[in-house]
Design an enzyme around this catalytic site. Sequence first.
Site, PDB file in Angstrom:
ATOM      1  N   HIS A  90      11.221  -4.260  -5.478  1.00  0.00           N
ATOM      2  CA  HIS A  90      11.571  -3.326  -4.397  1.00  0.00           C
ATOM      3  C   HIS A  90      12.082  -4.007  -3.123  1.00  0.00           C
ATOM      4  O   HIS A  90      12.441  -3.325  -2.159  1.00  0.00           O
ATOM      5  CB  HIS A  90      10.377  -2.434  -4.046  1.00  0.00           C
ATOM      6  CG  HIS A  90       9.314  -3.158  -3.265  1.00  0.00           C
ATOM      7  ND1 HIS A  90       8.408  -4.003  -3.846  1.00  0.00           N
ATOM      8  CD2 HIS A  90       9.044  -3.186  -1.943  1.00  0.00           C
ATOM      9  CE1 HIS A  90       7.621  -4.505  -2.936  1.00  0.00           C
ATOM     10  NE2 HIS A  90       7.979  -4.040  -1.761  1.00  0.00           N
TER      11      HIS A  90
HETATM   12  C1  UD1 Z   1       7.741  -0.946   2.674  1.00  0.00           C
HETATM   13  C2  UD1 Z   1       7.495  -2.229   3.465  1.00  0.00           C
HETATM   14  C3  UD1 Z   1       7.357  -3.393   2.502  1.00  0.00           C
HETATM   15  C4  UD1 Z   1       6.323  -3.121   1.427  1.00  0.00           C
HETATM   16  C5  UD1 Z   1       6.648  -1.811   0.742  1.00  0.00           C
HETATM   17  C6  UD1 Z   1       5.624  -1.453  -0.294  1.00  0.00           C
HETATM   18  C7  UD1 Z   1       8.519  -2.342   5.700  1.00  0.00           C
HETATM   19  C8  UD1 Z   1       9.606  -2.958   6.478  1.00  0.00           C
HETATM   20  N1  UD1 Z   1       8.584  -2.515   4.371  1.00  0.00           N
HETATM   21  O1  UD1 Z   1       8.993  -1.108   2.009  1.00  0.00           O
HETATM   22  O2  UD1 Z   1       6.978  -4.547   3.212  1.00  0.00           O
HETATM   23  O3  UD1 Z   1       6.321  -4.176   0.502  1.00  0.00           O
HETATM   24  O4  UD1 Z   1       6.706  -0.777   1.732  1.00  0.00           O
HETATM   25  O5  UD1 Z   1       6.037  -0.345  -1.049  1.00  0.00           O
HETATM   26  O6  UD1 Z   1       7.643  -1.740   6.254  1.00  0.00           O
HETATM   27  N2  UD1 Z   1      10.471   6.388  -0.075  1.00  0.00           N
HETATM   28  C9  UD1 Z   1      10.142   7.499  -0.802  1.00  0.00           C
HETATM   29  N3  UD1 Z   1       8.838   7.929  -0.752  1.00  0.00           N
HETATM   30  C10 UD1 Z   1       7.886   7.300  -0.041  1.00  0.00           C
HETATM   31  C11 UD1 Z   1       8.245   6.167   0.705  1.00  0.00           C
HETATM   32  C12 UD1 Z   1       9.531   5.713   0.673  1.00  0.00           C
HETATM   33  O7  UD1 Z   1      10.962   8.100  -1.477  1.00  0.00           O
HETATM   34  O8  UD1 Z   1       6.720   7.746  -0.053  1.00  0.00           O
HETATM   35  C13 UD1 Z   1      11.866   5.886  -0.149  1.00  0.00           C
HETATM   36  C14 UD1 Z   1      12.712   6.351   0.983  1.00  0.00           C
HETATM   37  O9  UD1 Z   1      13.975   6.617   0.478  1.00  0.00           O
HETATM   38  C15 UD1 Z   1      12.817   5.136   1.888  1.00  0.00           C
HETATM   39  C16 UD1 Z   1      12.680   3.988   0.909  1.00  0.00           C
HETATM   40  O10 UD1 Z   1      11.843   4.477  -0.134  1.00  0.00           O
HETATM   41  O11 UD1 Z   1      13.976   5.118   2.605  1.00  0.00           O
HETATM   42  C17 UD1 Z   1      12.071   2.771   1.511  1.00  0.00           C
HETATM   43  O12 UD1 Z   1      10.836   3.069   2.151  1.00  0.00           O
HETATM   44  P1  UD1 Z   1      10.329   2.203   3.410  1.00  0.00           P
HETATM   45  O13 UD1 Z   1       8.952   2.589   3.772  1.00  0.00           O
HETATM   46  O14 UD1 Z   1      11.363   2.207   4.453  1.00  0.00           O
HETATM   47  O15 UD1 Z   1      10.336   0.735   2.846  1.00  0.00           O
HETATM   48  P2  UD1 Z   1       9.787   0.135   1.471  1.00  0.00           P
HETATM   49  O16 UD1 Z   1      10.939  -0.375   0.697  1.00  0.00           O
HETATM   50  O17 UD1 Z   1       8.860   1.100   0.776  1.00  0.00           O
END
Ligand code: UD1
Length: 364
Positions: free
Chosen positions: A206
């Site tokens: 991821h």
């Molecule tokens: C975040 C953390 C990362 C961690 C990871 C664990 C930061 C900068 N990154 O990354 O360090 O390893 O979490 O999972 O804080 N989304 C969903 N549902 C959710 C959450 C996210 O669909 O419940 C999708 C959204 O499209 C979002 C994307 O995932 O834009 C990324 O989510 P985000 O929280 O921005 O970063 P992660 O890649 O999850």
Amino acid sequence: MSKVIVVAGARPNFIKIAPLMAEFKKHKQIESILVHTGQHYDEDMSKVFFDDLGIPHPDINLEVGSKSHAEQTAEIMKRFEPFLKKESPDFVLVVGDVNSTIACALTAVKLGIKVIHVEAGLRSFDRNMPEEINRVLTDAISDFLFITEERAKDNLIREGISEDKIHFVGNVMIDTLLKCKEKSEKSTILKDLVITPKNYAMLTLHRPSNVDCQDTLANIFEALGEISKHIKIIFPVHPRTKKAIEAHDAIRNTQYDNINFIDPLGYLDSLKLMSEARLVLTDSGGIQEETTVLGIPCITIRKNTERPVTITQGTNVIVGSDKKKIIKEALSKLDKSNFDTKIPKFWDGNAASRVVKIILDNEK
Ligand code: UD1
């Protein structure tokens, strides 16, 4: 009586706060309040962890959701500040390195509230990683820095952090693993996926550096296609990665017969799947640590790690995202059956109790 606000926002945070919340509840001298920032919000990225780990329902959910880095960080700060002013705690405790970590630490320190950072001092030395920025900045403004491995202390001292703020306590994520291992044995995930122990590899992916760049993702999938000719791959797909795959024509249109793409798993199913795997391929930080304790060979699809003890003492090897290196390392691991691993110091299930003891001792 002291009051501590514990912050969690994203999936790995929930695993880290579980033993801390349980430990705080044992001590009458301390009142703990749980804030969920809502950075992760899907049921399988959030609620299932609260259920699996028995974490109390958050006192407040800031419901910030997914946004750009700046918007997400700013929005968390904006929503956290009035709650902090109302509660006026003695401490704000943050874990790990996600955007919720820095956002809440920064909000607290500006209100003169002491910040506790659990899992401080880890450094990948790669400032292109959003997490590295979050780590450096959170550590710079924390009053208590609880570290998981000895080398973290050198990193902090080098950055000018005074030694008396640094406490080596071990790894709260491993507290959770050791507590849940027996319970996870009951998971039916292997039966549900029609697989048997040691006959599959587990994959998680991821990191933005791996999934947000189309060429890198294609390269990794070419490697996975090759490895899957030798062993079945079970792949719980993170939502970020799901979007990236859907946007990638070549990957979307390829039939990967021996890769099973599944929804993200809860903690207990994930632990069971990892424990019985022949091999784990990952770009997660936490999984590098968990495989070290479980003695499962781990191939990290990254150029670096902020968790060097998983290499010097554990089962972890770093291969970057180069196709040939990933295949070579995976096939050589499949040929071997015994892997040496040493459990790092203080990864013994008692890290949370050390954290809470130090906080209480400081209050005397
Ligand atoms: C975040 C953390 C990362 C961690 C990871 C664990 C930061 C900068 N990154 O990354 O360090 O390893 O979490 O999972 O804080 N989304 C969903 N549902 C959710 C959450 C996210 O669909 O419940 C999708 C959204 O499209 C979002 C994307 O995932 O834009 C990324 O989510 P985000 O929280 O921005 O970063 P992660 O890649 O999850």
